[in-house]
Write an enzyme that holds these catalytic residues in place. Structure first.
Site, PDB file in Angstrom:
ATOM      1  N   THR A   1       0.815  -1.214   0.000  1.00  0.00           N
ATOM      2  CA  THR A   1       0.000   0.000   0.000  1.00  0.00           C
ATOM      3  C   THR A   1       0.847   1.261   0.000  1.00  0.00           C
ATOM      4  OG1 THR A   1      -1.794  -1.101   1.135  1.00  0.00           O
ATOM      5  CG2 THR A   1      -1.719   1.276   1.379  1.00  0.00           C
TER       6      THR A   1
ATOM      7  N   ASP B   1       1.505  -6.592  -4.551  1.00  0.00           N
ATOM      8  CA  ASP B   1       0.661  -6.587  -3.364  1.00  0.00           C
ATOM      9  C   ASP B   1       1.181  -7.785  -2.555  1.00  0.00           C
ATOM     10  OD1 ASP B   1      -2.582  -5.859  -2.516  1.00  0.00           O
ATOM     11  OD2 ASP B   1      -1.597  -7.603  -1.642  1.00  0.00           O
ATOM     12  N   SER B   2       1.381  -7.625  -1.267  1.00  0.00           N
ATOM     13  CA  SER B   2       2.078  -8.683  -0.522  1.00  0.00           C
ATOM     14  C   SER B   2       1.275  -9.973  -0.409  1.00  0.00           C
ATOM     15  CB  SER B   2       2.514  -8.191   0.852  1.00  0.00           C
ATOM     16  OG  SER B   2       1.440  -8.135   1.745  1.00  0.00           O
TER      17      SER B   2
ATOM     18  N   ASP C   1       0.115  -6.911   4.654  1.00  0.00           N
ATOM     19  CA  ASP C   1      -0.661  -8.156   4.815  1.00  0.00           C
ATOM     20  C   ASP C   1       0.194  -9.372   5.166  1.00  0.00           C
ATOM     21  OD1 ASP C   1      -2.979  -6.785   4.358  1.00  0.00           O
ATOM     22  OD2 ASP C   1      -3.252  -7.460   2.293  1.00  0.00           O
TER      23      ASP C   1
ATOM     24  N   THR D   1      -0.487 -22.267  19.925  1.00  0.00           N
ATOM     25  CA  THR D   1      -1.791 -21.857  20.452  1.00  0.00           C
ATOM     26  C   THR D   1      -2.484 -20.828  19.546  1.00  0.00           C
ATOM     27  OG1 THR D   1      -2.948 -20.772  22.277  1.00  0.00           O
ATOM     28  CG2 THR D   1      -0.643 -20.174  21.989  1.00  0.00           C
ATOM     29  N   GLN D   2      -3.803 -20.894  19.542  1.00  0.00           N
ATOM     30  CA  GLN D   2      -4.602 -19.893  18.814  1.00  0.00           C
ATOM     31  C   GLN D   2      -4.624 -18.564  19.557  1.00  0.00           C
ATOM     32  OE1 GLN D   2      -8.585 -21.464  18.361  1.00  0.00           O
ATOM     33  NE2 GLN D   2      -7.814 -23.348  17.434  1.00  0.00           N
ATOM     34  N   CYS D   3      -4.249 -18.580  20.837  1.00  0.00           N
ATOM     35  CA  CYS D   3      -4.273 -17.341  21.619  1.00  0.00           C
ATOM     36  C   CYS D   3      -3.174 -16.408  21.096  1.00  0.00           C
ATOM     37  CB  CYS D   3      -3.983 -17.616  23.087  1.00  0.00           C
ATOM     38  SG  CYS D   3      -5.240 -18.582  23.887  1.00  0.00           S
TER      39      CYS D   3
HETATM   40  N1  ASP Z   1      -2.717  -5.436   0.389  1.00  0.00           N
HETATM   41  C1  ASP Z   1      -1.620  -4.619   0.840  1.00  0.00           C
HETATM   42  C2  ASP Z   1      -0.372  -5.469   0.820  1.00  0.00           C
HETATM   43  O1  ASP Z   1      -0.143  -6.187   1.733  1.00  0.00           O
HETATM   44  C3  ASP Z   1      -1.899  -4.072   2.198  1.00  0.00           C
HETATM   45  C4  ASP Z   1      -0.817  -3.162   2.769  1.00  0.00           C
HETATM   46  O2  ASP Z   1       0.215  -2.934   2.200  1.00  0.00           O
HETATM   47  O3  ASP Z   1      -1.038  -2.641   3.873  1.00  0.00           O
HETATM   48  O4  ASP Z   1       0.381  -5.407  -0.131  1.00  0.00           O
END
Ligand code: ASP
Length: 350
Positions: free
Chosen positions: A23, A67-68, A100, A285-287
């Site tokens: 982003t 985009d990640s 992400d 763990t999910q925690c």
């Molecule tokens: N979708 C974007 C990514 O991970 C979100 C971000 O950069 O915050 O590339």
């Protein structure tokens, strides 16, 4: 494929920015309204502050930028190779990355870069750099400063770390916890290693010490793993079928609380069959906080008895990437199991 762009030349400290996308460098498409990546030149125009640093700052860009959500282990290898190639020439590295999957990349790199003696700081942003209220500028500028900082002549942060919203975290301890707040990351089981306010305060007792050995870059990762979240009502059919996947070498079970799972006969039998086939099983763990303690309750004793490895306080990102790294670099099952239990890069608390 990466492309190099030179920004400033000439002073003492040098930082290499590796721009992968995210982003931070996106703009809104006029027609669809979707956010799409742009190149680094446009980011630089939006952050003129970068020019004020008295450092050499060079940039190498992924081509195309991503985009990640599209990040894969091959991209982690590309980043590790870039760091290896430019290791001697720069004092620190900043990786611009989508938020992400940033925590996965930070974890993966922490394992791949053994004996890292220079800062590798990952950052990104929640709003594109061109937006008025963007968090991109602060994140980028402070990440560069951290990558360049030396204390008593030594790199302040000789490890893979994540800088976001005024906090610096150990890279293999963070998780993205919010998709809309600027405070996007958290590291519940390990305190931030630095905080940025009027001054940047480095909590040196929490930061890795300089290694004595030379940098060793590991480039083999094995993706024959799976993650299974346990939930009340999980069906036998679904669970058993996942365990039967032919190519699987290891699974991560995301269990309840301190590592507890259903005690039903069929559940334990399916796991036992998988254990007998040689499948490596890790219990995390999910925690979001706390640790796995197999044997604390009867519901986890059975897992321990069949050889499920307690993953202590590993995040899911660290567990996945550590397994990929160990399966890629170790051939002995017993060694993989032993190393999963101990801290290699400060990723878990023993
Ligand atoms: N979708 C974007 C990514 O991970 C979100 C971000 O950069 O915050 O590339």
């Amino acid at each position: 494929m990466a492309r190099k762009l030179k920004t400033t030349v000439g002073s003492k400290t040098s930082v290499l920015i590796i721009y992968t996308g995210g982003t931070i460098g996106m703009v809104q498409d006029h027609i669809s309204g979707e956010l799409k990546p742009i190149d680094f030149k446009q980011i630089k125009e939006q952050v003129p502050e970068i020019r004020k640093f008295d450092y050499n700052i060079d940039v190498v860009s992924f081509k195309p930028v991503l985009d990640s959500s599209d990040m894969r282990p091959s991209h982690w290898i590309e980043m590790a190779e870039l760091i290896e190639k430019h290791y001697a020439a720069y004092d620190g590295f900043v990786i611009l990355h989508g938020s992400d999957t940033l925590a996965y990349t930070a974890s993966a790199l922490s394992f791949m870069l053994e004996n890292l003696g220079k800062p590798v700081i990952l950052t990104g942003s929640q709003l594109p750099v061109g937006e008025i209220r963007t968090d991109a500028k602060e994140n980028l500028v402070t990440a560069i400063e951290i990558a360049a900082t030396r204390i008593d002549g030594k790199p302040a942060v000789p490890e893979v770390a994540v800088y976001f919203d005024y906090l610096l975290f150990r890279g293999n301890r963070v998780t993205k916890i919010n998709s809309s707040k600027f405070e996007a990351f958290q590291s519940i089981n390990y305190q931030p290693i630095a905080e940025a306010g009027v001054h940047i305060r480095f909590h040196t007792h929490l930061i890795q010490k300089l290694p004595s050995g030379k940098l060793k870059v590991h480039k083999k990762l094995n993706d024959q793993i799976g993650v299974i979240p346990i939930y009340p009502g999980i069906s036998k059919d679904w669970f058993a079928n996942q365990l039967k996947c032919k190519s699987l070498k290891a699974i991560i079970l995301q269990t309840f609380g301190s590592g507890n799972a259903p005690s039903s006969g069929w559940f334990i039998e399916e796991l036992q069959k998988a254990a007998d086939r040689g499948l490596i099983m890790i219990n995390i763990t999910q925690c979001p906080g706390g640790t796995v303690e197999q044997g604390r309750y009867t519901t986890s004793s059975k897992l321990a008895a069949m050889g499920v490895i307690g993953g202590a306080d590993l995040t899911v990102e660290a567990a996945i990437t550590k397994l990929m790294f160990l399966l890629g670099t170790q051939s002995k099952l017993s060694e993989i199991k032993r190393l999963m239990k101990i801290s290699l890069r400060g990723e878990l608390t023993n």
